[in-house]
Design an enzyme around this catalytic site. Structure first.
Site, PDB file in Angstrom:
ATOM      1  N   SER A  25      -7.626   0.741   7.535  1.00 58.82           N
ATOM      2  CA  SER A  25      -8.915   0.303   6.987  1.00 58.82           C
ATOM      3  C   SER A  25      -9.803  -0.280   8.070  1.00 58.82           C
ATOM      4  O   SER A  25     -10.963  -0.593   7.818  1.00 58.82           O
ATOM      5  CB  SER A  25      -8.689  -0.737   5.882  1.00 58.82           C
ATOM      6  OG  SER A  25      -7.959  -1.837   6.382  1.00 58.82           O
ATOM      7  N   MET A  34       0.831  -1.210   0.000  1.00 58.15           N
ATOM      8  CA  MET A  34       0.000   0.000   0.000  1.00 58.15           C
ATOM      9  C   MET A  34       0.865   1.259   0.000  1.00 58.15           C
ATOM     10  O   MET A  34       0.666   2.163  -0.808  1.00 58.15           O
ATOM     11  CB  MET A  34      -0.937   0.013   1.215  1.00 58.15           C
ATOM     12  CG  MET A  34      -2.064  -0.984   1.151  1.00 58.15           C
ATOM     13  SD  MET A  34      -3.171  -0.768  -0.261  1.00 58.15           S
ATOM     14  CE  MET A  34      -4.055   0.704   0.196  1.00 58.15           C
ATOM     15  N   ASN A  87     -16.098  -0.426   3.028  1.00 60.01           N
ATOM     16  CA  ASN A  87     -15.921  -1.777   3.569  1.00 60.01           C
ATOM     17  C   ASN A  87     -17.197  -2.334   4.193  1.00 60.01           C
ATOM     18  O   ASN A  87     -17.452  -3.539   4.130  1.00 60.01           O
ATOM     19  CB  ASN A  87     -14.775  -1.799   4.585  1.00 60.01           C
ATOM     20  CG  ASN A  87     -13.416  -1.789   3.889  1.00 60.01           C
ATOM     21  OD1 ASN A  87     -13.341  -1.949   2.683  1.00 60.01           O
ATOM     22  ND2 ASN A  87     -12.360  -1.590   4.651  1.00 60.01           N
ATOM     23  N   LYS A  95       1.189   1.584  14.934  1.00 61.59           N
ATOM     24  CA  LYS A  95       0.751   2.885  14.421  1.00 61.59           C
ATOM     25  C   LYS A  95       1.045   3.997  15.437  1.00 61.59           C
ATOM     26  O   LYS A  95       1.446   5.102  15.061  1.00 61.59           O
ATOM     27  CB  LYS A  95      -0.740   2.846  14.059  1.00 61.59           C
ATOM     28  CG  LYS A  95      -1.027   2.013  12.797  1.00 61.59           C
ATOM     29  CD  LYS A  95      -2.496   2.052  12.401  1.00 61.59           C
ATOM     30  CE  LYS A  95      -2.798   1.145  11.216  1.00 61.59           C
ATOM     31  NZ  LYS A  95      -2.214   1.563   9.950  1.00 61.59           N
ATOM     32  N   HIS A 124      -8.022   6.799   3.222  1.00 69.00           N
ATOM     33  CA  HIS A 124      -8.095   5.359   2.987  1.00 69.00           C
ATOM     34  C   HIS A 124      -8.055   5.046   1.490  1.00 69.00           C
ATOM     35  O   HIS A 124      -9.005   5.324   0.760  1.00 69.00           O
ATOM     36  CB  HIS A 124      -9.382   4.803   3.620  1.00 69.00           C
ATOM     37  CG  HIS A 124      -9.549   3.325   3.441  1.00 69.00           C
ATOM     38  ND1 HIS A 124     -10.761   2.731   3.251  1.00 69.00           N
ATOM     39  CD2 HIS A 124      -8.631   2.324   3.399  1.00 69.00           C
ATOM     40  CE1 HIS A 124     -10.595   1.424   3.107  1.00 69.00           C
ATOM     41  NE2 HIS A 124      -9.312   1.165   3.194  1.00 69.00           N
ATOM     42  N   VAL A 158       1.494   1.763   7.700  1.00 69.49           N
ATOM     43  CA  VAL A 158       2.221   0.665   8.351  1.00 69.49           C
ATOM     44  C   VAL A 158       1.246  -0.463   8.691  1.00 69.49           C
ATOM     45  O   VAL A 158       0.049  -0.378   8.426  1.00 69.49           O
ATOM     46  CB  VAL A 158       2.974   1.146   9.623  1.00 69.49           C
ATOM     47  CG1 VAL A 158       3.976   2.240   9.256  1.00 69.49           C
ATOM     48  CG2 VAL A 158       2.001   1.637  10.702  1.00 69.49           C
ATOM     49  N   ASP A 182      10.681   3.271   5.853  1.00 67.14           N
ATOM     50  CA  ASP A 182      10.381   1.965   6.448  1.00 67.14           C
ATOM     51  C   ASP A 182      11.414   1.681   7.533  1.00 67.14           C
ATOM     52  O   ASP A 182      12.335   2.475   7.748  1.00 67.14           O
ATOM     53  CB  ASP A 182      10.344   0.864   5.381  1.00 67.14           C
ATOM     54  CG  ASP A 182       9.335  -0.232   5.748  1.00 67.14           C
ATOM     55  OD1 ASP A 182       9.396  -0.743   6.883  1.00 67.14           O
ATOM     56  OD2 ASP A 182       8.480  -0.579   4.902  1.00 67.14           O
ATOM     57  N   GLU A 187      -1.400  -3.025  10.238  1.00 60.75           N
ATOM     58  CA  GLU A 187      -2.664  -2.742  10.943  1.00 60.75           C
ATOM     59  C   GLU A 187      -2.609  -3.220  12.395  1.00 60.75           C
ATOM     60  O   GLU A 187      -3.250  -4.207  12.777  1.00 60.75           O
ATOM     61  CB  GLU A 187      -3.838  -3.411  10.212  1.00 60.75           C
ATOM     62  CG  GLU A 187      -4.309  -2.694   8.969  1.00 60.75           C
ATOM     63  CD  GLU A 187      -4.988  -1.354   9.255  1.00 60.75           C
ATOM     64  OE1 GLU A 187      -6.160  -1.343   9.653  1.00 60.75           O
ATOM     65  OE2 GLU A 187      -4.331  -0.306   9.085  1.00 60.75           O
TER      66      GLU A 187
END
Length: 739
Positions: free
Chosen positions: A442, A337, A513, A420, A463, A413, A356, A415
């Site tokens: 998400s 992503m 979603n 986070k 998102h 990063v 990263d 989920e």
């Protein structure tokens, strides 16, 4: 005579240069005023003996986007208001209005003076139909030049001669392909099809067009000449017999009969090629009038053109906040992503810091962009210098200090709330106080994540959907403390990367979603009932969905569905998930190791290419199978659409989405909700709230609580309201209001 939208200059050779340059518009479009002025110019050229011919071009970078679609909306609104009083009179008025542009272009074509269209940029719809009515057509040799008749994409078709001139200039197979798909043509492709005569260097475009007139261009269209023969032969010929039966079958296969305009194109071409040209134009005009009266045309025009444009222009952007000019953007997380977000950001010309945990991971993320742009170069859609420029804008790093100077940081990063939290704190330590922090989560509520921020006013959700480079929708999620500046910055970013933003309030699953999970859940329920899997997938496609719910589960991963279900049970209790559905997913993942496309086996098997995926035969062993003839196929289609539409209505009731344009456009762009309906809410409006409630109650009686009608819909049914009346996005003061 002076004109508002055109200039008319006559050179020493008596050739008129008609330059179309609408004031206060970024692109030329056909309005009623433009057509009146062009009509007067055609009369002037035809009636002035000193004028030998005319070249029409644009004074802008683009040629024209075609007809102003709001003009069509006005026609539809007038028809809707008048048809109750006198249907025949209203239909006749619609027919006459539909023929205005046709008549103007035919007048130009038969004026007795040669006209050449000098196409310098994008030339769409009615503008290309006008060009086809000109006796000569020259296009600039440039990547910026694209020609198309894309009307079918918004529920109508080229109704100003397009369905008659194209198949008289090129063979019928290519004509049908172009008209029913709305495909873009490069100058080279258009010339190979016989739709334009010449390609010229951009600087010599007008001169090349004038030379055609100086060289004695005939002011007569080929079909007005005696002895004209259709390219590729007549309809009733061996070639026609090989084309038309499969063409009808292919259309049925691709559209399932859901798109009346696509079927009307075939009828126009087939019937039109059997009669003289002016009669053919009349046939086209009649079919166009018929299509304008379908429920699909206004719904698709509204959602896929008008609303889409308004959202793309920032309809939901808070007023009074200065526009952000992005100097640098940070992306946290260089996985699939994050790497995708970095790619679309760099493609928009914005410098990116891709961070990263170590340089190797960050470099790997940059390599994703290298792979995507290299593929574009290989396909001829980008140049080597484009690749060099894009990659130079991406800086991989493992050091948070490199985020200094970023206007916006997008976190993508893993989920996990703890991961986070750490990313938010480290990033904010390096950022200036005015910077905005956005999470691509998400599943985790934005308000909860914002508690880790020292500046929750500048904290927002952005998102993206996977794959980022191809999915055009972005959900912007407001936390309880998110301020207008953060919302405006998020919308500016989404617009800068040429995607469509919708604004959503904070909730589990946000908007998209929630709807997608309902779609998948209904499919699981059908499997448990014993409905054969191929019937479920085929019913979804017949209903207008681009991907069946089982295939969609494979794409997003079955083990992810399992994680979401387990998390939902932890958060909301055992009753929140149907135990039979949980058992189905556990069996797929835990007992059979079927995770979806990512490990080559899910509801489908994925053999090595070029073999195609096919449904896993083992699904038949899970539950006793119903005989196909005992299954109500139409009801399967209805269930899949109604369950999504009900969830969209609940989202509106809860105030998660407040603008019906966003609910409709979002449902189409994110998961392809039956585009012919205009989107999930327009689907309800098209049926009517009263009738929809009746359908849903019938399904609830047979299949359970997921079809329970929300109070909002019951109230709308009682009052005879639509969503666009109840939640009018154009009500005073609401156009750019935050959710």
């Amino acid at each position: 005579m002076s004109y508002t939208n055109f200039t008319l200059d006559i050179d020493a050779d008596g050739i008129a240069l008609v330059t179309w340059n609408m004031p206060d518009r970024s692109m030329n479009v056909f309005t009623e005023e433009v057509m009146r002025e062009l009509n007067a110019i055609v009369d002037k050229v035809a009636g002035d003996a000193a004028i030998k011919g005319a070249v029409i071009t644009s004074g802008k970078d683009t040629f024209s986007g075609g007809a102003d679609i709001t003009m069509l909306q006005k026609m539809l609104t007038t028809f809707a208001a008048e048809k109750g009083k006198d249907l025949e009179k209203a239909t006749r008025a619609l027919f006459e209005n539909a023929g205005t542009m046709t008549g103007l272009f035919r007048k130009l074509e038969t004026s007795g003076k040669p006209w050449v269209s000098a196409i310098n940029g994008t030339c769409m719809g009615g503008a290309f139909e006008m060009s086809l009515a000109c006796h000569g057509r020259v296009a600039a040799d440039s990547d910026k030049v694209k020609m198309a008749l894309p009307e079918v994409k918004i529920g109508i078709f080229p109704g100003a001669g397009g369905t008659q001139r194209v198949p008289r200039l090129t063979d019928q197979q290519q004509a049908l392909q172009m008209l029913t798909s709305g495909q873009n043509l490069s100058p080279q492709k258009a010339k190979s099809m016989g739709l334009i005569h010449q390609i010229a260097e951009p600087a010599k475009l007008v001169e090349t067009a004038k030379t055609m007139i100086r060289n004695g261009l005939k002011p007569v269209a080929p079909w007005d000449e005696n002895g004209f023969k259709l390219p590729g032969g007549p309809v009733y010929s061996a070639a026609g017999a090989n084309l038309w039966p499969p063409a009808i079958a292919i259309l049925r296969r691709e559209t399932y009969g859901n798109y009346p305009a696509a079927a009307a194109i075939l009828k126009c071409v087939y019937e039109g090629l059997l009669v003289p040209f002016d009669t053919a134009l009349r046939i086209e005009q009649r079919y166009f009038t018929e299509i304008m009266q379908t429920k699909e045309a206004p719904a698709m025009i509204r959602s896929l053109f008008v609303s889409l444009q308004e959202l793309n222009k920032g309809a939901r952007r808070p007023a009074g906040v200065p526009e952000t000019r992005f100097k640098k953007i940070g992306i946290l997380g260089a996985g699939f992503m994050g790497a995708g977000i970095a790619y679309v950001t760099a493609k928009a010309g914005i410098p990116v810091v891709l961070l990263d945990r170590d340089m190797e991971s960050a470099e790997k993320g940059k390599a994703h962009s290298d792979g995507l742009i290299s593929d574009q170069v290989k396909k001829g859609r980008a140049k080597p210098e484009d690749k060099d420029r894009l990659l130079s804008l991406i800086t991989p790093t493992s050091d948070y200090a490199d985020l200094a100077g970023c206007d916006l940081v997008v976190e993508a990063v893993f989920e996990d709330s703890a991961v986070k939290k750490s990313a938010i704190e480290q990033a904010e330590a390096a950022l200036k106080s005015s910077a905005v922090f956005a999470s691509n989560t998400s599943t985790i509520p934005i308000t909860a994540l914002a508690k880790n921020s020292a500046r929750p006013k500048n904290f927002i959700g952005i998102h993206f959907f996977s794959p980022v480079d191809r999915m055009m929708l972005v959900e912007i999620i407001l936390g309880k403390k998110t301020g207008d500046k953060a919302l405006a910055t998020a919308i500016d970013f989404v617009r800068a990367i040429k995607k469509t933003p919708i604004v959503v309030n904070d909730t589990r699953g946000f908007y998209v979603n929630r709807c997608v999970l309902r779609y998948m859940s209904e499919a699981y329920k059908m499997l448990i009932e014993g409905v054969p899997a191929p019937m479920i997938e085929n019913a979804a496609k017949a209903a207008g969905m681009p991907v069946g719910p089982l295939a969609l589960t494979d794409e997003t991963a079955i083990d992810l569905a399992q994680k979401i279900m387990k998390q939902t049970i932890r958060d909301l209790g055992e009753k929140a998930v149907d135990p039979k559905q949980m058992a189905l997913i556990n069996t797929m993942v835990d007992d059979h190791g079927r995770f979806g496309r990512k490990n080559g086996k899910g509801f489908y098997d994925y053999p090595a290419k070029p073999a195609k995926k096919k449904l896993w035969p083992g699904l038949k062993e899970f539950y006793p199978q119903l005989k196909p003839e005992k299954v109500d196929y139409a009801e399967l289609q209805q269930r899949l659409l109604v369950t999504i539409a009900l969830e969209a209505a609940r989202v509106m009731e809860e105030g998660i989405v407040t603008d019906p344009r966003e609910a409709d456009v979002g449902s189409i762009l994110a998961f392809g909700f039956a585009p012919y309906t205009g989107g999930a809410l327009s689907y309800i409006d098209g049926i009517g709230a009263g009738q929809f409630v009746k359908i849903a109650k019938g399904l609830q009686k047979k299949y359970g609580a997921e079809f329970k009608v929300p109070r909002l819909l019951l109230d709308m049914a009682e009052k005879g309201e639509t969503f666009y009346q109840r939640f009018d996005p154009y009500a005073k003061g609401d156009v750019k209001q935050a959710a």
